[in-house]
Design a protein around this motif. Structure first.
Motif, mmCIF file in Angstrom:
data_model
loop_
_atom_site.group_PDB
_atom_site.id
_atom_site.type_symbol
_atom_site.label_atom_id
_atom_site.label_comp_id
_atom_site.label_asym_id
_atom_site.label_seq_id
_atom_site.Cartn_x
_atom_site.Cartn_y
_atom_site.Cartn_z
ATOM 1 N N PRO A 1 33.462 38.561 26.973
ATOM 2 C CA PRO A 1 34.284 39.936 26.904
ATOM 3 C C PRO A 1 35.466 39.821 27.791
ATOM 4 O O PRO A 1 35.497 39.526 28.889
ATOM 5 C CB PRO A 1 33.405 40.744 27.067
ATOM 6 N N PRO A 2 36.761 40.427 27.377
ATOM 7 C CA PRO A 2 37.861 40.471 28.126
ATOM 8 C C PRO A 2 37.807 41.232 29.288
ATOM 9 O O PRO A 2 38.087 40.722 30.615
ATOM 10 C CB PRO A 2 38.905 41.227 27.333
ATOM 11 N N ALA A 3 36.859 42.201 29.338
ATOM 12 C CA ALA A 3 36.662 43.295 30.508
ATOM 13 C C ALA A 3 35.750 42.066 31.745
ATOM 14 O O ALA A 3 36.252 42.388 32.876
ATOM 15 C CB ALA A 3 35.733 44.296 30.389
ATOM 16 N N LEU A 4 35.207 41.175 31.506
ATOM 17 C CA LEU A 4 34.201 40.428 32.195
ATOM 18 C C LEU A 4 35.276 39.461 32.961
ATOM 19 O O LEU A 4 35.150 39.172 34.174
ATOM 20 C CB LEU A 4 33.153 39.548 31.625
ATOM 21 N N CYS A 5 36.342 38.850 32.139
ATOM 22 C CA CYS A 5 37.170 38.051 32.660
ATOM 23 C C CYS A 5 38.086 38.634 33.369
ATOM 24 O O CYS A 5 38.484 38.210 34.974
ATOM 25 C CB CYS A 5 38.024 37.299 31.546
ATOM 26 N N ASP A 6 38.622 39.873 33.073
ATOM 27 C CA ASP A 6 39.495 40.685 34.155
ATOM 28 C C ASP A 6 38.542 40.999 35.366
ATOM 29 O O ASP A 6 39.687 41.205 36.482
ATOM 30 C CB ASP A 6 39.787 41.954 33.309
ATOM 31 N N GLN A 7 37.241 41.085 35.637
ATOM 32 C CA GLN A 7 36.687 41.369 36.753
ATOM 33 C C GLN A 7 36.412 40.395 37.642
ATOM 34 O O GLN A 7 35.630 40.463 38.634
ATOM 35 C CB GLN A 7 35.383 42.215 36.305
ATOM 36 N N LEU A 8 36.895 39.129 37.254
ATOM 37 C CA LEU A 8 36.562 37.790 38.109
ATOM 38 C C LEU A 8 37.970 37.764 38.982
ATOM 39 O O LEU A 8 38.935 38.150 38.734
ATOM 40 C CB LEU A 8 36.700 36.713 37.194
ATOM 41 N N VAL A 9 37.654 37.232 40.160
ATOM 42 C CA VAL A 9 38.537 37.184 41.314
ATOM 43 C C VAL A 9 39.490 35.937 40.798
ATOM 44 O O VAL A 9 38.896 34.970 39.849
ATOM 45 C CB VAL A 9 37.920 36.727 42.746
#
Length: 245
Positions: A158-166
């Motif tokens: 999910p894009p949101a999970l990728c966006d929440q990575l450092v």
């Protein structure tokens, strides 16, 4: 002592048998410490390498948990998000490695969240935060994360999970529908593959038995109170009250 001996035997078999599914030292050390019988109500069978059922979901076998944690490669102090709280066992293993206050877990089923919280508290991992929400949305309030682990299959993360990575962070998830593989993603690309997998698909709102609901925890209340205390002193509050009159 009896359960401790069973834990030792369990991890020994995961590290040294022909499969050797647990290879990273931190993973094995953590699994030797976590009392799995506090999470799986199966007595001695909690330390056999088998999966169980819990509220319509699968409780992962120890070998599967070991593979996931090895692939995630967490380090002390990393902030970790687990999508799919389950019974809380994976979160507890991660807490042994990174510290309980650095572990966050979400699940779309409210009953599963309540159970995971109870199990973690009983086993001594009360600092782990478990919240009820759609896992595909992640947990933006506590982002960014150094590591994200998804315990459900998806065609793509999910894009949101990728966006929440450092930057330089790692996301591990079972990729695919029928023919799945466990992959680690870094920088939006598959960095490594960790063998075949067989996981249930990531649920969306409406596919779970109970509704999505925001659940505050003792830890959240403590953190919010601390932030409020830092942002405004008592005399300031009195001044504002009186000024409004």
């Amino acid at each position: 002592m009896e359960f401790a001996a069973l834990r030792e035997e369990m991890v020994d078999s995961l590290e040294h048998d022909t499969k050797a599914v647990v290879q990273a030292r931190p993973t094995g050390t953590a699994m030797r410490a976590v009392p799995r019988h506090e999470f799986v109500d199966a007595g001695h069978r909690a330390y056999t390498d088998q999966a169980f059922e819990h509220r319509g979901t699968r409780v992962l076998a120890p070998s599967t948990v070991g593979r996931l944690v090895d692939a995630l490669a967490p380090e002390r102090g990393d902030d970790v998000l687990v999508v799919g709280a389950g019974v809380g066992y994976t979160a507890a293993v991660l807490a042994e490695i990174v510290g309980g206050e650095h572990v966050h877990a979400v699940d779309i089923d409210r009953r599963v969240v309540y159970d995971a919280r109870d199990h973690l508290a009983s086993a001594g991992y009360g600092d782990v935060l478990v919240d009820c929400r759609d896992g595909a949305d992640g947990l933006p309030e506590y982002a960014p994360f150094d590591r994200v682990l998804v315990e459900a299959a998806a065609v793509a993360p999910p894009p949101a999970l990728c966006d929440q990575l450092v930057d330089g962070g790692r996301l591990v998830y079972p990729e695919g529908a029928t023919n799945q593989r466990l992959v680690a993603v870094e920088g939006g690309e598959v960095a490594s593959v960790h063998g075949p997998a067989a996981f249930a698909p990531l649920l969306v709102d409406g596919e779970q038995a109970s509704a999505v609901e925001r659940n505050r925890t003792v830890r959240e209340d403590r953190e919010r109170a601390a932030r409020a205390a830092e942002s405004r002193a008592g005399w300031e509050h009195e001044w504002i009250d009186w000024d409004g009159r």
